[in-house]
Design an enzyme around this catalytic site. Structure first.
Site, mmCIF file in Angstrom:
data_model
loop_
_atom_site.group_PDB
_atom_site.id
_atom_site.type_symbol
_atom_site.label_atom_id
_atom_site.label_comp_id
_atom_site.label_asym_id
_atom_site.label_seq_id
_atom_site.Cartn_x
_atom_site.Cartn_y
_atom_site.Cartn_z
ATOM 1 C CD GLU A 326 -2.549 -1.656 0.021
ATOM 2 O OE1 GLU A 326 -2.786 -0.797 -0.848
ATOM 3 O OE2 GLU A 326 -2.833 -2.860 -0.134
ATOM 4 C CE1 TYR A 413 -2.975 -6.163 -6.439
ATOM 5 C CE2 TYR A 413 -4.561 -7.034 -8.009
ATOM 6 C CZ TYR A 413 -4.279 -6.260 -6.907
ATOM 7 O OH TYR A 413 -5.279 -5.582 -6.270
#
Ligand SMILES: [Zn+2]
Length: 664
Positions: A326, A413
């Site tokens: 994050e 991803y």
């Protein structure tokens, strides 16, 4: 279907035929096909929320005031909404104290996939460069997919109810009417009124809190850096904050703050390492809010305030890489953003790359290699699920009007990461690729881009760094179509290798159990039980799953006795072990699986369990477990589970009846 609201009233009053609007069909944006907003002609520069959050009614109501700038002449503004009631709309050409807001006519168009488009008609045409201020009064409903309402019993401290939002990819439109597309960036301010003693946090700087009356507080926030709508976020509950570094803090409920702060004690270091790699962190402070267990995903990179699932707090630090991920989004995702959801890999592939670079520095290169290997397996599972020729198995999924949530998988991803790793390997040294990453972020600072812009930037960078044949040859070698737009396997001869000794040992150990039919235990059990890196256990579990058809009850029983798998606290294990047990009929795990889906709301962990319950003849049980926890799950999660249960309900009239009752 077109629903006329206030417009219908005026049409009737004026005796005007409704067909005059047939020339203006609702169409998705040509910039972002997941939005109806006409961002080609007008764009939001700021929005200002003045809202009240009503826990009793489970509703948010108030106004959203959008400051907009015309890119072309226009007489209408189209916004995205979903599950909200529009009460009124006005517009003005100024926004000072003398501003006169003119009531506006509007109509709505419902699209089951993308929500409801709201078209606002301007009596006065506006022209290129004009500013206009549009104010909309609205109220959310329980159909709002962004908002999760929790009772106090569903929280950790059980003192106050709780509410949080999850806007990515297209749920922000259910929190407020706006241009819900990552192609537009806007600053925002907000005033949020709540009952005392609730505490409000947003993805913005807190500016003030005042007492409205004896019962209510009003919190104010400002986000001065323009962000895409999906980064709007709010979280309200019994929350306290603890500073854990010069720039970093943790927010959570009082009962868990000590444990959470301890697990995340290295946050400041992770932020610093990320900044060392990527350049200046532009957002100021960095805080993680650890959400209640129903939070549907691992983490969400809301600027200034990452939302994280409590599943990242395992007690052994094994999931803190989620925080590293994050933090990485501060550069790729939040500073440079994908323009539409077909380019989502620009957010995620880059961020996984940054995450693995930082993690390798902290835990050693094998940690990141293992993560890459596991990620590759997950991406293949997802690609096989979609089909290897489906565009969702590529880095450029074609949405075709579908909710982009459907294309959400490990593909952007992991394939994205692999492509970037491949590009890095083509360069003389990793530092050259690091320089490119910084160049990319600098060049597209606070912009929304597609992979075509990335490609141009890469070409410009390589041509400058390696002039002449060297650069030309490198560029000629990169197969962009193969990597980005072709579904299925990545281009051959890519030179990528993520194997490690530890993973090889674990694969062999899983094979030993299977090949000996669970009648013998291997001699190296401690390689599993004493593994420092919990990912090693995941490799073992993945090997069992890959040979599922050879796994028997006895194999699982032996493994469970040797490795205590059913009671492992790491959710990465439960996510794999429980579905396998259900598939094989090892019912000894059912009690633990039941508790697992009742205390965790993160989709990645629980959806495979529901899938296998349905797939292996336990749909009634799946429905029973779902019913018990349906109010605990986030609405997006509940919808997905219900879809899984419904997917084969046609064969089971009893469940079908129960479900139709539930839906009614
Ligand atoms: Zn991410």
């Amino acid at each position: 279907m077109v629903k006329l609201s206030k417009l219908g009233f005026w049409v009737q009053l004026l005796g005007v035929a409704t067909c005059q609007f047939n020339n203006y069909p609702f169409r998705v944006s040509s910039i972002d096909p997941s939005s109806y907003a006409n961002v080609e002609v007008i764009q939001t520069t700021n929005f200002d929320l003045d809202i009240t959050v009503d826990f009793n009614q489970k509703s948010v109501y108030g106004t959203n005031l959008l400051s907009m700038k015309a890119l072309r002449d226009t007489s209408e503004i189209i916004l995205d909404t979903q599950g909200i009631i529009i009460k009124d709309a006005w517009y003005s050409f100024t926004n000072d104290e003398k501003a006169v807001y003119v009531p506006a006519n509007y109509e709505t168009y419902i699209d089951k996939q993308l929500g409801t488009a709201l078209r606002i008609y301007l009596t006065d045409k506006i022209f290129l460069g004009d500013l206009i201020f549009v104010k909309i009064s609205y109220q959310t409903t329980t159909d709002s997919t962004a908002i999760n309402w929790l009772t106090k019993e569903q929280t950790a401290s059980k003192t106050l109810a709780y509410m949080f939002t999850e806007c990515q990819p297209i749920n922000c439109r259910s929190f407020a009417p706006l241009q819900d597309t990552p192609s537009v960036r806007a600053t925002y301010t907000s005033k949020v009124t709540v009952d005392q003693p609730y505490v409000v946090n947003m993805s913005a700087n807190f500016t003030q809190m005042k007492v409205v009356n004896t019962n209510q507080f009003q919190y104010s926030f400002a986000q001065p850096i323009p962000i895409p709508s999906y980064l709007l976020a709010i979280s309200i509950g019994n929350l306290i904050s603890k500073r854990i570094g010069t720039r970093t803090s943790v927010i959570t409920e009082p009962t868990t703050i000590v444990d959470d702060a301890k697990e995340l004690q290295d946050l400041n270091t992770l932020l610093q390492l990320s900044e060392d790699y990527m350049g200046t962190y532009i957002w100021g402070s960095y805080t993680i809010i650890v959400q209640p267990p129903s939070f549907p995903i691992g983490g969400m990179e809301n600027p200034l305030l990452t939302f994280a699932s409590p599943t990242i707090i395992v007690g052994d630090g094994s999931q803190v890489y989620v925080a590293t991920h994050e933090i990485g989004h501060s550069w790729t995702g939040n500073e440079v953003t994908c323009r539409d959801w077909s380019n989502f890999w620009l957010n995620e592939g880059f961020t996984v790359f940054i995450e693995r670079h930082v993690s390798a520095g902290v835990h050693g290169p094998d940690f990141s290699k293992l993560g890459s290997q596991l990620g590759n397996q997950s991406a293949w599972d997802d690609m096989n699920g979609y089909g290897l020729s489906n565009s969702y198995s590529s880095l450029y999924p074609i949405m075709n009007g579908q909710d982009p949530e459907i294309s959400s998988s490990e593909v952007p991803y992991e394939k994205g990461f692999q492509f970037l790793k491949y590009l890095e390997n083509q360069m003389d040294k990793p530092a050259d690729f690091q320089a490119f990453l910084r160049y990319y972020v600098h060049r597209f600072h606070l912009q929304s881009v597609t992979f075509l812009e990335l490609r141009i930037a890469f070409k410009d960078f390589i041509t400058t760094l390696y002039p002449g044949d060297k650069g030309t040859n490198l560029l000629a070698k990169v197969n962009w179509v193969g990597w980005v737009q072709t579904p299925g396997a990545i281009p051959k001869d890519n030179g990528l290798d993520f194997t490690t000794d530890a993973a090889t040992k674990m694969t062999a150990m899983a094979n030993f159990y299977i090949d000996n039919f669970g009648q013998q235990s291997p001699t190296n059990i401690e390689d599993y039980t004493k593994a420092v890196d919990p990912q090693i256990k995941t490799v073992f579990q993945n090997q069992l799953l890959s040979r599922q058809s050879d796994v028997t009850y006895d194999v699982l029983d032996r493994i469970d006795k040797d490795l205590n798998t059913t009671l492992d606290i790491n959710p990465e294990i439960g996510q794999r072990w429980f579905p396998l047990c259900i598939a094989v009929g090892y019912d000894k795990c059912l009690d633990a699986a039941h508790k697992f889906v009742g205390r965790i709301g993160r989709q990645k962990y629980i959806l495979p369990i529901y899938q296998n319950l349905v797939r292996y003849g336990k749909r009634n049980l799946a429905y029973q477990w779902f019913k018990e926890s349906q109010t605990f799950y986030h609405p997006i999660t509940a919808k997905k589970i219900l879809n899984i249960i419904l997917s084969s309900a046609e064969n089971d009239k009893v469940v079908e009846k129960q479900i139709s009752k539930f839906l009614n």
